[in-house]
Write an enzyme that holds these catalytic residues in place. Structure first.
Site, PDB file in Angstrom:
ATOM      1  N   ARG A 115      58.794  -6.784 -39.276  1.00 22.11           N
ATOM      2  CA  ARG A 115      57.363  -6.507 -39.075  1.00 22.11           C
ATOM      3  C   ARG A 115      56.763  -7.433 -38.011  1.00 22.11           C
ATOM      4  O   ARG A 115      55.642  -7.934 -38.146  1.00 22.11           O
ATOM      5  CB  ARG A 115      56.573  -6.653 -40.383  1.00 22.11           C
ATOM      6  CG  ARG A 115      57.065  -5.787 -41.515  1.00 22.11           C
ATOM      7  CD  ARG A 115      56.852  -4.299 -41.243  1.00 22.11           C
ATOM      8  NE  ARG A 115      57.177  -3.506 -42.413  1.00 22.11           N
ATOM      9  CZ  ARG A 115      58.383  -3.001 -42.684  1.00 22.11           C
ATOM     10  NH1 ARG A 115      59.390  -3.196 -41.822  1.00 22.11           N
ATOM     11  NH2 ARG A 115      58.598  -2.299 -43.769  1.00 22.11           N
ATOM     12  N   CYS A 170      52.366  -1.234 -47.515  1.00 17.56           N
ATOM     13  CA  CYS A 170      52.611  -2.449 -48.296  1.00 17.56           C
ATOM     14  C   CYS A 170      51.678  -3.564 -47.836  1.00 17.56           C
ATOM     15  O   CYS A 170      51.484  -3.775 -46.637  1.00 17.56           O
ATOM     16  CB  CYS A 170      54.059  -2.885 -48.149  1.00 17.56           C
ATOM     17  SG  CYS A 170      55.187  -1.841 -49.090  1.00 17.56           S
ATOM     18  N   GLU A 172      51.323  -8.603 -45.168  1.00 10.69           N
ATOM     19  CA  GLU A 172      51.866  -7.796 -44.066  1.00 10.69           C
ATOM     20  C   GLU A 172      50.706  -7.091 -43.364  1.00 10.69           C
ATOM     21  O   GLU A 172      50.678  -6.951 -42.146  1.00 10.69           O
ATOM     22  CB  GLU A 172      52.844  -6.746 -44.609  1.00 10.69           C
ATOM     23  CG  GLU A 172      53.496  -5.955 -43.504  1.00 10.69           C
ATOM     24  CD  GLU A 172      53.992  -4.598 -43.921  1.00 10.69           C
ATOM     25  OE1 GLU A 172      53.403  -3.600 -43.460  1.00 10.69           O
ATOM     26  OE2 GLU A 172      54.971  -4.531 -44.682  1.00 10.69           O
TER      27      GLU A 172
HETATM   28  N1  EPU Z   1      59.938  -1.893 -57.495  1.00 13.91           N
HETATM   29  C1  EPU Z   1      59.452  -2.108 -58.761  1.00 13.91           C
HETATM   30  N2  EPU Z   1      58.093  -1.994 -58.951  1.00 13.91           N
HETATM   31  C2  EPU Z   1      57.249  -1.654 -57.974  1.00 13.91           C
HETATM   32  C3  EPU Z   1      57.746  -1.434 -56.671  1.00 13.91           C
HETATM   33  C4  EPU Z   1      59.115  -1.551 -56.458  1.00 13.91           C
HETATM   34  O1  EPU Z   1      60.204  -2.438 -59.673  1.00 13.91           O
HETATM   35  O2  EPU Z   1      56.041  -1.577 -58.234  1.00 13.91           O
HETATM   36  C5  EPU Z   1      61.401  -2.013 -57.282  1.00 13.91           C
HETATM   37  C6  EPU Z   1      62.019  -0.639 -56.988  1.00 13.91           C
HETATM   38  O3  EPU Z   1      62.328   0.045 -58.170  1.00 13.91           O
HETATM   39  C7  EPU Z   1      63.257  -1.020 -56.185  1.00 13.91           C
HETATM   40  C8  EPU Z   1      62.821  -2.292 -55.442  1.00 13.91           C
HETATM   41  O4  EPU Z   1      61.675  -2.777 -56.125  1.00 13.91           O
HETATM   42  O5  EPU Z   1      64.302  -1.357 -57.038  1.00 13.91           O
HETATM   43  C9  EPU Z   1      62.478  -2.004 -53.962  1.00 13.91           C
HETATM   44  O6  EPU Z   1      61.416  -1.032 -53.907  1.00 13.91           O
HETATM   45  P1  EPU Z   1      61.222  -0.019 -52.673  1.00 13.91           P
HETATM   46  O7  EPU Z   1      62.493   0.745 -52.458  1.00 13.91           O
HETATM   47  O8  EPU Z   1      59.983   0.725 -52.916  1.00 13.91           O
HETATM   48  O9  EPU Z   1      61.125  -0.935 -51.430  1.00 13.91           O
HETATM   49  P2  EPU Z   1      60.148  -2.116 -51.114  1.00 13.91           P
HETATM   50  O10 EPU Z   1      61.007  -3.310 -50.791  1.00 13.91           O
HETATM   51  O11 EPU Z   1      59.107  -2.304 -52.146  1.00 13.91           O
HETATM   52  C10 EPU Z   1      60.144  -1.679 -48.544  1.00 13.91           C
HETATM   53  C11 EPU Z   1      59.112  -1.735 -47.453  1.00 13.91           C
HETATM   54  C12 EPU Z   1      58.381  -0.404 -47.368  1.00 13.91           C
HETATM   55  C13 EPU Z   1      59.383   0.717 -47.144  1.00 13.91           C
HETATM   56  C14 EPU Z   1      60.384   0.710 -48.298  1.00 13.91           C
HETATM   57  C15 EPU Z   1      61.461   1.748 -48.127  1.00 13.91           C
HETATM   58  C16 EPU Z   1      58.148  -3.942 -47.125  1.00 13.91           C
HETATM   59  C17 EPU Z   1      57.061  -4.869 -47.506  1.00 13.91           C
HETATM   60  N3  EPU Z   1      58.144  -2.759 -47.751  1.00 13.91           N
HETATM   61  O12 EPU Z   1      59.452  -1.590 -49.787  1.00 13.91           O
HETATM   62  O13 EPU Z   1      57.527  -0.488 -46.244  1.00 13.91           O
HETATM   63  O14 EPU Z   1      58.726   1.956 -47.080  1.00 13.91           O
HETATM   64  O15 EPU Z   1      61.029  -0.586 -48.353  1.00 13.91           O
HETATM   65  O16 EPU Z   1      62.345   1.369 -47.126  1.00 13.91           O
HETATM   66  O17 EPU Z   1      58.983  -4.270 -46.296  1.00 13.91           O
HETATM   67  C18 EPU Z   1      55.341  -1.030 -45.423  1.00 13.91           C
HETATM   68  O18 EPU Z   1      55.897  -1.825 -44.666  1.00 13.91           O
HETATM   69  O19 EPU Z   1      54.095  -0.842 -45.405  1.00 13.91           O
HETATM   70  C19 EPU Z   1      56.161  -0.315 -46.401  1.00 13.91           C
HETATM   71  C20 EPU Z   1      55.616   0.478 -47.315  1.00 13.91           C
END
Ligand code: EPU
Length: 293
Positions: A167, A219, A289
């Site tokens: 990012r 996010c 972010e």
């Molecule tokens: N999870 C939870 N509870 C929640 C949210 C997530 O337990 O409320 C768990 C999920 O079940 C999973 C893990 O956390 O096991 C990761 O969750 P997710 O796949 O949703 O990915 P993330 O790390 O939360 C990142 C990026 C997103 C992107 C997704 C998919 C960041 C801050 N976030 O989210 O990007 O869409 O991966 O690749 O890097 C953004 O940058 O605005 C954004 C939404």
């Protein structure tokens, strides 16, 4: 065209969170010929310039903001494709909506962007934030970026001279007031059907785990060192926590959603509450972010 100046632009109307007061002025650049005028405008104003894309990663304060917004209207040139040995180089204006670029790539049967399905920003914003999801970061595809600054005019910079991090984007000697004007990305040949299938699959995954239709800015916090900020916020009990009309999403705890009449003050309060909860529970300091203005 001439540079268009809009007084008292509303940030709430220009951001996907639908929050924020009014800036002083918005300078809208319609085409390349307006850039000299933009240079004069920046030289004669003491206001802090802020380049606005589609406002999908912004949290603007309530009330008056001493800012000159700079926006590129939809006119900095069409999509163009050139073929190199094994890649198709697509040149596109930074003002283009990212979903517009993805729709175009789907029709043309060009692969590479599928992981970015569902991100609502502009192409310029995708460069500036190195937007990423589902294993794809925009910076991975970029071959060149065309930047504008009052002192240097329009200059192409090769991707290997830029820094694309998590990012994060920076270019050498990136002067204040610069604009991302155009971008070249490398895509590979596929078929419309295959690209469509991949995009559909990403969208289904996203729709099942993220509040894709809510008023949000994606996010709120960066993921700290390989962990998911959403998972930490969830475990710390933040899912659904609400102040006024702002809340951490019930679906994904790293999304702040505006349920109707939310305010930036409410959003900021929730950000601090979430940060404290994660620090207390896990000793992890979350960094935002979303860009706060
Ligand atoms: N999870 C939870 N509870 C929640 C949210 C997530 O337990 O409320 C768990 C999920 O079940 C999973 C893990 O956390 O096991 C990761 O969750 P997710 O796949 O949703 O990915 P993330 O790390 O939360 C990142 C990026 C997103 C992107 C997704 C998919 C960041 C801050 N976030 O989210 O990007 O869409 O991966 O690749 O890097 C953004 O940058 O605005 C954004 C939404």
């Amino acid at each position: 065209m001439t540079l268009e100046l809009i007084p008292n632009p509303s940030l709430a109307q220009r951001t996907t969170l639908r929050l924020g007061g009014t800036a002083d002025v918005e300078a809208v650049v319609h085409d390349e010929r307006d850039l000299d005028e933009l240079g004069c405008f920046l030289a004669t104003h003491t206001l802090r310039p802020f380049v606005l894309g589609k406002g999908s990663n912004l949290l603007a304060s309530d009330g008056r903001l001493d800012l000159a917004l700079i926006r590129v209207g939809a006119g900095s040139g069409p999509l163009r494709v050139e073929r190199t040995d094994d890649t198709l180089i697509v040149r596109c204006p930074a003002s283009l909506a990212l979903p517009g670029l993805l729709g175009w790539a789907k029709k043309a049967g060009l692969a590479g962007l599928e992981g970015l399905t569902g991100i609502p920003g502009s192409v310029g914003g995708a460069v500036a934030m190195n937007a990423g999801s589902y294993g794809v970061e925009f910076g991975d595809l970029v071959t060149r970026v065309r930047l504008w600054s009052p002192a240097g005019g329009l200059v192409w910079v090769a991707a290997n001279e830029c820094v694309f991090g998590y990012r994060h984007f920076s270019a050498p000697a990136r002067p204040a007031g610069r604009l991302i004007w155009e971008v070249e990305i490398g895509l590979s040949e596929s078929t419309p059907r295959s690209v469509h299938r991949q995009m559909q699959s990403v969208y289904e995954k996203k729709r099942a785990t993220q509040p894709v239709t809510a008023r949000s800015a994606g996010c709120v916090f960066k993921n700290p060192g390989g962990e998911s900020a959403g998972r930490l916020l969830d475990k710390a009990g933040m899912k659904g926590v609400r102040v006024g009309d702002m809340a951490f999403s019930e679906m994904h705890a790293n999304f702040l959603v505006n349920l109707g009449q939310g305010t930036s003050a409410q959003a900021m309060e929730l950000i601090e509450t979430g940060r404290e909860a994660v620090r207390d529970a896990f000793g992890v300091a979350l960094e935002t972010e979303v860009i706060t203005l």
